[in-house]
Design a protein around this motif. Structure first.
Motif, PDB file in Angstrom:
ATOM      1  N   VAL A  67       0.860  -1.180   0.000  1.00 23.75           N
ATOM      2  CA  VAL A  67       0.000   0.000   0.000  1.00 23.75           C
ATOM      3  C   VAL A  67       0.893   1.224   0.000  1.00 23.75           C
ATOM      4  O   VAL A  67       1.697   1.417   0.913  1.00 23.75           O
ATOM      5  CB  VAL A  67      -0.928   0.022   1.223  1.00 23.75           C
ATOM      6  CG1 VAL A  67      -1.754   1.313   1.239  1.00 23.75           C
ATOM      7  CG2 VAL A  67      -1.848  -1.185   1.221  1.00 23.75           C
ATOM      8  N   ARG A  68       0.778   2.034  -1.038  1.00 23.91           N
ATOM      9  CA  ARG A  68       1.595   3.249  -1.134  1.00 23.91           C
ATOM     10  C   ARG A  68       0.694   4.459  -1.349  1.00 23.91           C
ATOM     11  O   ARG A  68      -0.335   4.369  -2.014  1.00 23.91           O
ATOM     12  CB  ARG A  68       2.598   3.153  -2.291  1.00 23.91           C
ATOM     13  CG  ARG A  68       3.535   1.951  -2.210  1.00 23.91           C
ATOM     14  CD  ARG A  68       4.510   1.941  -3.372  1.00 23.91           C
ATOM     15  NE  ARG A  68       5.321   0.729  -3.400  1.00 23.91           N
ATOM     16  CZ  ARG A  68       4.981  -0.376  -4.037  1.00 23.91           C
ATOM     17  NH1 ARG A  68       3.852  -0.413  -4.732  1.00 23.91           N
ATOM     18  NH2 ARG A  68       5.768  -1.443  -4.012  1.00 23.91           N
ATOM     19  N   VAL A  69       1.125   5.565  -0.806  1.00 25.68           N
ATOM     20  CA  VAL A  69       0.424   6.837  -0.966  1.00 25.68           C
ATOM     21  C   VAL A  69       1.466   7.889  -1.284  1.00 25.68           C
ATOM     22  O   VAL A  69       2.552   7.882  -0.689  1.00 25.68           O
ATOM     23  CB  VAL A  69      -0.338   7.227   0.317  1.00 25.68           C
ATOM     24  CG1 VAL A  69      -1.014   8.582   0.151  1.00 25.68           C
ATOM     25  CG2 VAL A  69      -1.353   6.166   0.687  1.00 25.68           C
ATOM     26  N   THR A  70       1.199   8.777  -2.212  1.00 23.92           N
ATOM     27  CA  THR A  70       2.140   9.855  -2.471  1.00 23.92           C
ATOM     28  C   THR A  70       1.949  10.944  -1.421  1.00 23.92           C
ATOM     29  O   THR A  70       0.848  11.146  -0.898  1.00 23.92           O
ATOM     30  CB  THR A  70       1.954  10.466  -3.868  1.00 23.92           C
ATOM     31  OG1 THR A  70       0.696  11.167  -3.914  1.00 23.92           O
ATOM     32  CG2 THR A  70       1.958   9.382  -4.937  1.00 23.92           C
ATOM     33  N   LEU A  71       3.031  11.622  -1.109  1.00 25.86           N
ATOM     34  CA  LEU A  71       2.943  12.703  -0.130  1.00 25.86           C
ATOM     35  C   LEU A  71       2.048  13.829  -0.628  1.00 25.86           C
ATOM     36  O   LEU A  71       1.399  14.507   0.175  1.00 25.86           O
ATOM     37  CB  LEU A  71       4.339  13.228   0.190  1.00 25.86           C
ATOM     38  CG  LEU A  71       5.160  12.348   1.140  1.00 25.86           C
ATOM     39  CD1 LEU A  71       6.615  12.762   1.136  1.00 25.86           C
ATOM     40  CD2 LEU A  71       4.590  12.402   2.548  1.00 25.86           C
ATOM     41  N   SER A  72       2.019  14.037  -1.932  1.00 24.74           N
ATOM     42  CA  SER A  72       1.132  15.066  -2.485  1.00 24.74           C
ATOM     43  C   SER A  72      -0.324  14.740  -2.177  1.00 24.74           C
ATOM     44  O   SER A  72      -1.128  15.625  -1.881  1.00 24.74           O
ATOM     45  CB  SER A  72       1.341  15.196  -3.990  1.00 24.74           C
ATOM     46  OG  SER A  72       2.624  15.720  -4.280  1.00 24.74           O
ATOM     47  N   GLU A  73      -0.674  13.439  -2.277  1.00 25.24           N
ATOM     48  CA  GLU A  73      -2.040  13.038  -1.960  1.00 25.24           C
ATOM     49  C   GLU A  73      -2.313  13.143  -0.468  1.00 25.24           C
ATOM     50  O   GLU A  73      -3.404  13.528  -0.049  1.00 25.24           O
ATOM     51  CB  GLU A  73      -2.279  11.602  -2.420  1.00 25.24           C
ATOM     52  CG  GLU A  73      -2.310  11.426  -3.928  1.00 25.24           C
ATOM     53  CD  GLU A  73      -2.434   9.971  -4.321  1.00 25.24           C
ATOM     54  OE1 GLU A  73      -3.135   9.687  -5.301  1.00 25.24           O
ATOM     55  OE2 GLU A  73      -1.826   9.111  -3.661  1.00 25.24           O
ATOM     56  N   MET A  74      -1.341  12.764   0.336  1.00 22.91           N
ATOM     57  CA  MET A  74      -1.521  12.844   1.785  1.00 22.91           C
ATOM     58  C   MET A  74      -1.711  14.283   2.229  1.00 22.91           C
ATOM     59  O   MET A  74      -2.582  14.590   3.044  1.00 22.91           O
ATOM     60  CB  MET A  74      -0.308  12.219   2.489  1.00 22.91           C
ATOM     61  CG  MET A  74      -0.376  12.244   4.000  1.00 22.91           C
ATOM     62  SD  MET A  74      -1.629  11.145   4.686  1.00 22.91           S
ATOM     63  CE  MET A  74      -0.896   9.544   4.370  1.00 22.91           C
ATOM     64  N   GLY A  75      -0.900  15.197   1.686  1.00 30.62           N
ATOM     65  CA  GLY A  75      -1.048  16.613   1.986  1.00 30.62           C
ATOM     66  C   GLY A  75      -0.395  17.024   3.296  1.00 30.62           C
ATOM     67  O   GLY A  75      -0.105  16.191   4.163  1.00 30.62           O
ATOM     68  N   PRO A  76      -0.160  18.319   3.483  1.00 32.99           N
ATOM     69  CA  PRO A  76       0.572  18.807   4.659  1.00 32.99           C
ATOM     70  C   PRO A  76      -0.194  18.678   5.966  1.00 32.99           C
ATOM     71  O   PRO A  76       0.411  18.553   7.027  1.00 32.99           O
ATOM     72  CB  PRO A  76       0.844  20.271   4.319  1.00 32.99           C
ATOM     73  CG  PRO A  76      -0.218  20.652   3.335  1.00 32.99           C
ATOM     74  CD  PRO A  76      -0.489  19.418   2.539  1.00 32.99           C
ATOM     75  N   VAL A  77      -1.530  18.705   5.911  1.00 35.82           N
ATOM     76  CA  VAL A  77      -2.298  18.654   7.166  1.00 35.82           C
ATOM     77  C   VAL A  77      -2.161  17.291   7.830  1.00 35.82           C
ATOM     78  O   VAL A  77      -1.814  17.181   9.010  1.00 35.82           O
ATOM     79  CB  VAL A  77      -3.786  18.976   6.899  1.00 35.82           C
ATOM     80  CG1 VAL A  77      -4.595  18.802   8.183  1.00 35.82           C
ATOM     81  CG2 VAL A  77      -3.935  20.402   6.381  1.00 35.82           C
ATOM     82  N   LEU A  78      -2.414  16.225   7.065  1.00 35.65           N
ATOM     83  CA  LEU A  78      -2.301  14.889   7.630  1.00 35.65           C
ATOM     84  C   LEU A  78      -0.844  14.540   7.935  1.00 35.65           C
ATOM     85  O   LEU A  78      -0.554  13.860   8.923  1.00 35.65           O
ATOM     86  CB  LEU A  78      -2.897  13.854   6.675  1.00 35.65           C
ATOM     87  CG  LEU A  78      -4.414  13.902   6.503  1.00 35.65           C
ATOM     88  CD1 LEU A  78      -4.871  12.814   5.545  1.00 35.65           C
ATOM     89  CD2 LEU A  78      -5.115  13.744   7.837  1.00 35.65           C
ATOM     90  N   LEU A  79       0.069  15.007   7.099  1.00 33.44           N
ATOM     91  CA  LEU A  79       1.480  14.728   7.357  1.00 33.44           C
ATOM     92  C   LEU A  79       1.932  15.407   8.644  1.00 33.44           C
ATOM     93  O   LEU A  79       2.731  14.848   9.408  1.00 33.44           O
ATOM     94  CB  LEU A  79       2.329  15.200   6.178  1.00 33.44           C
ATOM     95  CG  LEU A  79       3.820  14.855   6.245  1.00 33.44           C
ATOM     96  CD1 LEU A  79       4.020  13.347   6.370  1.00 33.44           C
ATOM     97  CD2 LEU A  79       4.543  15.384   5.024  1.00 33.44           C
ATOM     98  N   SER A  80       1.424  16.583   8.911  1.00 29.98           N
ATOM     99  CA  SER A  80       1.753  17.271  10.164  1.00 29.98           C
ATOM    100  C   SER A  80       1.298  16.457  11.363  1.00 29.98           C
ATOM    101  O   SER A  80       1.952  16.441  12.405  1.00 29.98           O
ATOM    102  CB  SER A  80       1.100  18.660  10.195  1.00 29.98           C
ATOM    103  OG  SER A  80       1.639  19.497   9.189  1.00 29.98           O
ATOM    104  N   LYS A  81       0.166  15.762  11.217  1.00 28.71           N
ATOM    105  CA  LYS A  81      -0.321  14.917  12.309  1.00 28.71           C
ATOM    106  C   LYS A  81       0.630  13.753  12.546  1.00 28.71           C
ATOM    107  O   LYS A  81       0.954  13.413  13.681  1.00 28.71           O
ATOM    108  CB  LYS A  81      -1.719  14.391  12.016  1.00 28.71           C
ATOM    109  CG  LYS A  81      -2.276  13.493  13.109  1.00 28.71           C
ATOM    110  CD  LYS A  81      -3.647  12.964  12.753  1.00 28.71           C
ATOM    111  CE  LYS A  81      -4.219  12.144  13.922  1.00 28.71           C
ATOM    112  NZ  LYS A  81      -3.424  10.955  14.235  1.00 28.71           N
TER     113      LYS A  81
END
Length: 534
Positions: free
Chosen positions: A112-126
């Motif tokens: 299972v892979r997700v690109t960071l662009s799809e994840m976005g800064p809000v969820l990545l900050s979490k």
């Protein structure tokens, strides 16, 4: 168990409790202490939705959910309940269910892979537990990447973009505000921790398409997507954020469908407390909004946790279908949890709900569902019906066989590292002839040491010769060091070079020795290198 056009959850001597398919998207809760039967209830509901033709997603925290893929068998407890409640007459039959196995680490299922662009800064900050100031820097990085057409696919892309934004902060601060190098360095340190938790494998391509979770088999049964989470449970930030990404993406991508005869998709969120621990009020409002509105997209969400007290009140109020297994009231905190659980039900005049919760046996539960009018029914104490699939885990041979015959394996098994921010920015660095003179002296000493180690490394034969008309260009040692520092672990084959798969494989093998030496030095010089490049 799907019987009489309803999902049969449990029975007692006087009645049975069934969930109406058209109200299954009003969400639900499965709660109870460890070892009281939550997993069996989860399997029973997943089987029923599959029989109904509804695809399901769930996480397998202990490995025993995998038994859905194998025909069940009887034991004394199952036989007793089958006979006591006449389940065979209602259609009970041991069978297997269509499953797809997934794994964020690609070990016990399709990657299972997700690109960071799809994840976005809000969820990545979490995931990274960033402060407000640090999250602001991350937002700027993603905004610049969008404007400059520099795709952030994986972690090395993000590191490269942070480097770029800090180096060129004079050009960006007028539009976006102050860009603090200290905050950027904190983000970089957090990314190292994320790498250690498996982030390099999780963020990348080919990215998961959630439509591949929403499949039915040739017999019209919904496919049950099982994500192995035994290893993932050790990285709770990645686990909870990935599931939240799934939920928010479903909400954004699916069209409004209104009331349906049955859900389009059912999503089980195990260990739900991991999502809500240390959650900011703003983040909580976002989750509450998604849960409230996603049912209009035809998606049912079922949270699984030890106690209803683990779920915020605003979200708990939206969970209309509830199964409560035993809770033990040994301490004042336990007693409070029992009280919260009891008060979440519509009382039954025939018994004290709080007292019953503390004395339920294994496989028993208090259940309340929504009736035809969407009103919670009076709570009933029932025996949960047994699953029709195998109870327990399947062996690795059967798991691997099912993974190998999956029609999705060719799509997701092999990682793809296309041109993105890392490669585009590295090409820009390579075009600067003064790059080496601008690197800090202490950094150059480490680079020279790494170069010596690489010269001493054994030669690795190429698996395939490059075509004569396209001679392979050898990347410089600096390219390899930059690849390690920025998180890629690869060398560049020259400006805008496109390598064959065989060339990439050979180059990865050739740089393995120097990468091992570079790993520890990289962490010490990363921030200095970022500060010195121009």
């Amino acid at each position: 168990m799907f019987a009489e056009e309803k999902i049969l959850i449990g029975c007692n001597e006087n009645t049975s409790v069934s969930l109406l398919p058209k109200l299954a998207n009003r969400h639900g809760l499965i709660a109870g202490a460890t070892g009281t039967g939550k997993t069996v209830t989860l399997k029973v509901l997943a089987e029923s939705f599959s029989d109904l033709g509804v695809p399901v997603f769930l996480a397998d925290m202990k490995g025993d959910i995998s038994g859905l893929a194998k025909v069940g068998s009887g034991n004394d407890f199952i036989t007793k309940n089958r006979e006591k409640y006449g389940l065979d007459d209602k259609g009970f039959k041991f069978k297997e269910y269509p499953v797809e196995f997934w794994d964020l680490f690609g070990e016990k299922g399709l990657p299972v892979r997700v690109t960071l662009s799809e994840m976005g800064p809000v969820l990545l900050s979490k995931i990274l537990n960033l402060s407000e100031a640090q999250a602001g820097i991350l937002n700027i990085v993603f905004r610049v990447a969008d404007e400059k057409s520099l795709p952030i696919i994986d972690l090395k892309d993000l590191k490269s973009m942070i480097n770029h934004v800090v180096e060129n902060k004079d050009a960006y601060e007028g539009e976006y505000g102050a860009i603090a190098a200290k905050s950027a360095n904190t983000i970089l340190r957090s990314l190292i921790t994320l790498e250690d938790q498996g982030g390099n494998g999780f963020f990348g391509e080919p990215a998961l398409e959630l439509s591949d979770f929403m499949q039915v088999d040739d017999n019209g049964c919904g496919v049950i997507n099982i994500m192995d989470a035994q290893k993932l449970s050790l990285s709770p930030e990645i686990y909870s954020t990935f599931l939240l990404w799934m939920l928010s993406t479903l909400f954004e991508e699916l069209p409004e469908v209104g009331d349906m005869d049955k859900p389009k998709f059912v999503f089980f969120f195990d260990e739900a407390h991991l999502l809500f621990d240390d959650m900011s009020p703003e983040f909580g409002k976002k989750i509450e909004q998604i849960v409230r509105l996603i049912r209009s997209k035809g998606v049912g969400v079922y949270f699984i946790s030890q106690s209803p007290a683990d779920i915020p009140d605003d979200i708990l109020a939206q969970l209309g279908n509830r199964v409560q297994h035993a809770l033990h009231a040994y301490t004042p905190k336990d007693q409070k949890a029992v009280k919260v659980a009891a008060e979440s039900f519509r009382a039954n005049p025939n018994f004290d709900t709080a007292e019953v919760i503390s004395n339920l046996g294994i496989g028993q539960a208090l259940v309340s569902v929504l009736d035809e009018n969407g009103v919670p029914t009076v709570v009933e104490q029932v025996d949960i019906v047994p699953p029709q699939s195998h109870i327990g885990a399947i062996d690795d041979d059967l798991r691997n066989e099912l993974i190998n015959i999956s029609t999705l394996k060719s799509k997701y098994w092999d990682a793809v590292d296309g041109e993105s921010a890392y490669e585009l920015l590295l090409n820009k660095i390579e075009s600067n002839p003064n790059i080496e003179s601008e690197v800090a002296p202490e950094t150059m000493e480490v680079i020279e040491e790494m170069k010596a180690q690489q010269d001493e490394a054994p030669e690795v034969p190429q698996q395939q010769e490059a075509p004569a008309e396209e001679p392979q260009q050898q990347g410089s040692v600096l390219d390899g060091i930059l690849g390690t520092v920025l998180g890629g672990g690869q060398t560049s084959g020259g400006k805008n070079a496109r390598k064959s798969d065989a060339q990439k494989m050979a180059e990865r093998a050739a740089t393995q020795a120097v990468n091992a030496v570079a790993r520890e030095a990289t962490r010490g010089i990363m921030r200095g290198l970022f500060g010195q490049m121009k």
